[in-house]
Design a protein around this motif. Structure first.
Motif, PDB file in Angstrom:
ATOM      1  N   GLN A 297      41.339  38.584  33.963  1.00 46.40           N
ATOM      2  CA  GLN A 297      42.661  38.002  33.850  1.00 46.40           C
ATOM      3  C   GLN A 297      42.781  36.868  32.366  1.00 46.40           C
ATOM      4  O   GLN A 297      42.334  36.229  32.165  1.00 46.40           O
ATOM      5  CB  GLN A 297      43.155  37.498  34.619  1.00 46.40           C
ATOM      6  CG  GLN A 297      44.180  36.183  35.057  1.00 46.40           C
ATOM      7  CD  GLN A 297      44.058  35.446  35.917  1.00 46.40           C
ATOM      8  OE1 GLN A 297      43.881  36.162  37.293  1.00 46.40           O
ATOM      9  NE2 GLN A 297      45.419  34.626  36.361  1.00 46.40           N
TER      10      GLN A 297
ATOM     11  N   TYR B 138      40.252  35.516  27.598  1.00 46.87           N
ATOM     12  CA  TYR B 138      39.918  36.348  29.180  1.00 46.87           C
ATOM     13  C   TYR B 138      39.668  36.083  29.714  1.00 46.87           C
ATOM     14  O   TYR B 138      38.234  35.196  29.033  1.00 46.87           O
ATOM     15  CB  TYR B 138      39.882  37.685  28.388  1.00 46.87           C
ATOM     16  CG  TYR B 138      40.984  38.261  28.340  1.00 46.87           C
ATOM     17  CD1 TYR B 138      42.720  38.751  29.118  1.00 46.87           C
ATOM     18  CD2 TYR B 138      41.889  38.120  27.070  1.00 46.87           C
ATOM     19  CE1 TYR B 138      43.653  39.740  28.227  1.00 46.87           C
ATOM     20  CE2 TYR B 138      43.280  38.323  26.490  1.00 46.87           C
ATOM     21  CZ  TYR B 138      44.232  39.405  26.743  1.00 46.87           C
ATOM     22  OH  TYR B 138      44.994  39.503  26.609  1.00 46.87           O
TER      23      TYR B 138
ATOM     24  N   GLN C   7      40.766  35.600  37.735  1.00 43.04           N
ATOM     25  CA  GLN C   7      39.866  36.582  38.049  1.00 43.04           C
ATOM     26  C   GLN C   7      39.677  37.260  37.081  1.00 43.04           C
ATOM     27  O   GLN C   7      39.946  37.419  36.235  1.00 43.04           O
ATOM     28  CB  GLN C   7      40.683  37.790  39.361  1.00 43.04           C
ATOM     29  CG  GLN C   7      41.511  37.180  40.535  1.00 43.04           C
ATOM     30  CD  GLN C   7      42.683  38.235  41.205  1.00 43.04           C
ATOM     31  OE1 GLN C   7      42.198  39.080  41.201  1.00 43.04           O
ATOM     32  NE2 GLN C   7      43.378  37.464  42.151  1.00 43.04           N
TER      33      GLN C   7
END
Length: 252
Positions: free
Chosen positions: A32, A73, A29
Motif C-alpha cells: 500500500q 510504500y 497493508q
C-alpha cells in the motif's frame, strides 16, 4: 548530586511507533502507498523533517520503501516468508489439499469464534456485502469469481476477529486459500445437492457471527469444512473405483 532527568523521546519515535501499529493492525497493508508526506505530517501533527526521519528509519528496517518520484510504500514482501516459494509448492501438490482443509479448521474456526465475539457493525456490513457477492457469483456460474468472493469473505471474517496475528496469517495464505477453494468448487459442483448444502452451512456461519454466538460460529465453520472434506473423499474414492481395470473371469 546531579538530578537525573529522563531523556525525552524523539518525536520521530512516536511516529515510528504509530506507523508500525498501522502496519501490524492492517490499516497499512503490504504494497500500500502511504499518503504524501505533507498530508501525513498534518495527520500526525508533526513537522515534515520529523516525519521524514521516521520513514527513513522504517526504510532501514525493511518495512517501507520509496519509489523515485512515486511516493512511499509498505514493503510487499512482508508476507513473503509465509508464501513463496513453499506455498507455491503446496498449492500445486494434490496431496496437500486435505492437509490444507485440516489447517483451515484451525484457522477459520478460531477466526469465526472471535468474529462472533468482537464484530462491530462495520464488520457485519462488510460480511453481508461479501455474502451477496458470493451468491451473485454462484448465480452467474463463474466458479473462479466465486472462489475469489469466498476467500474475500474469510478474510473479512478474520478481520472481524480483531486479532492481528490471525489477520496477517490469513493474508499471507490468501492465494493458497483461494486456489484450494477453487479446486474444491470445481469438484463439488459436479455433485447434485452439494452446492445448496454449502450455501446453507455458510449462511449458518454468518448468522451465528451476526448473532454474537462464538461457539455456534466455530461449530458452523467446522461442520462446513468437515462436509467439504467428507464429500471430496467420497468423490475421490468413487473416481478410484471407476479407474480400476475391469477383470473378466474366464471360465473353462
Amino acid at each position: 548530586m546531579t538530578e537525573y532527568k529522563p531523556t525525552q523521546p524523539k518525536l520521530s519515535d512516536s511516529i515510528v511507533a504509530e506507523l508500525e501499529q498501522m502496519i501490524v493492525d492492517g490499516t497499512l497493508q503490504p504494497g500500500q502507498k502511504l499518503l504524501p508526506e505533507r498530508e501525513l505530517a498534518v495527520q500526525f501533527g508533526v513537522s515534515r523533517p520529523s516525519l521524514r526521519e521516521a520513514i527513513q528509519r522504517l526504510e532501514a528496517r525493511g518495512l517501507l520503501y520509496r519509489r523515485q518520484g512515486g511516493g512511499t510504500y509498505v514493503k510487499s514482501e512482508l508476507n513473503r516468508g509465509l508464501s513463496d516459494p513453499f506455498f507455491e509448492l503446496l498449492a500445486n501438490h494434490p496431496g496437500s489439499q486435505f492437509d490444507l482443509l485440516e489447517f483451515r479448521h484451525v484457522l477459520e474456526g478460531v477466526a469465526a469464534y472471535y468474529a462472533a465475539l468482537r464484530s462491530n457493525e462495520t464488520d457485519f456490513a462488510h460480511m453481508r456485502e461479501l455474502q451477496n457477492d458470493i451468491e451473485a457469483a454462484q448465480t452467474s456460474g463463474n466458479v473462479a469469481v466465486e472462489a475469489k468472493a469466498v476467500s474475500a469473505f474469510y478474510l473479512a471474517m478474520t478481520e472481524a476477529s480483531h486479532n492481528v496475528v490471525l489477520l496477517h496469517l490469513m493474508r499471507a495464505i490468501r492465494e493458497l486459500l483461494e486456489r484450494n477453494i477453487l479446486g474444491n468448487l470445481e469438484v463439488l459442483n459436479q455433485r447434485p445437492g452439494v452446492v445448496n448444502r454449502i450455501r446453507r452451512h455458510r449462511s449458518d456461519l454468518i448468522a451465528a457471527i451476526l448473532a454474537g454466538h462464538p461457539e455456534q460460529a466455530r461449530d458452523a465453520c467446522h461442520e462446513h469444512l468437515a462436509f467439504i472434506e467428507d464429500t471430496l473423499l467420497d468423490i475421490q474414492r468413487e473416481d478410484e473405483r471407476a479407474q480400476r481395470p475391469s477383470r473378466q473371469i474366464h471360465q473353462r
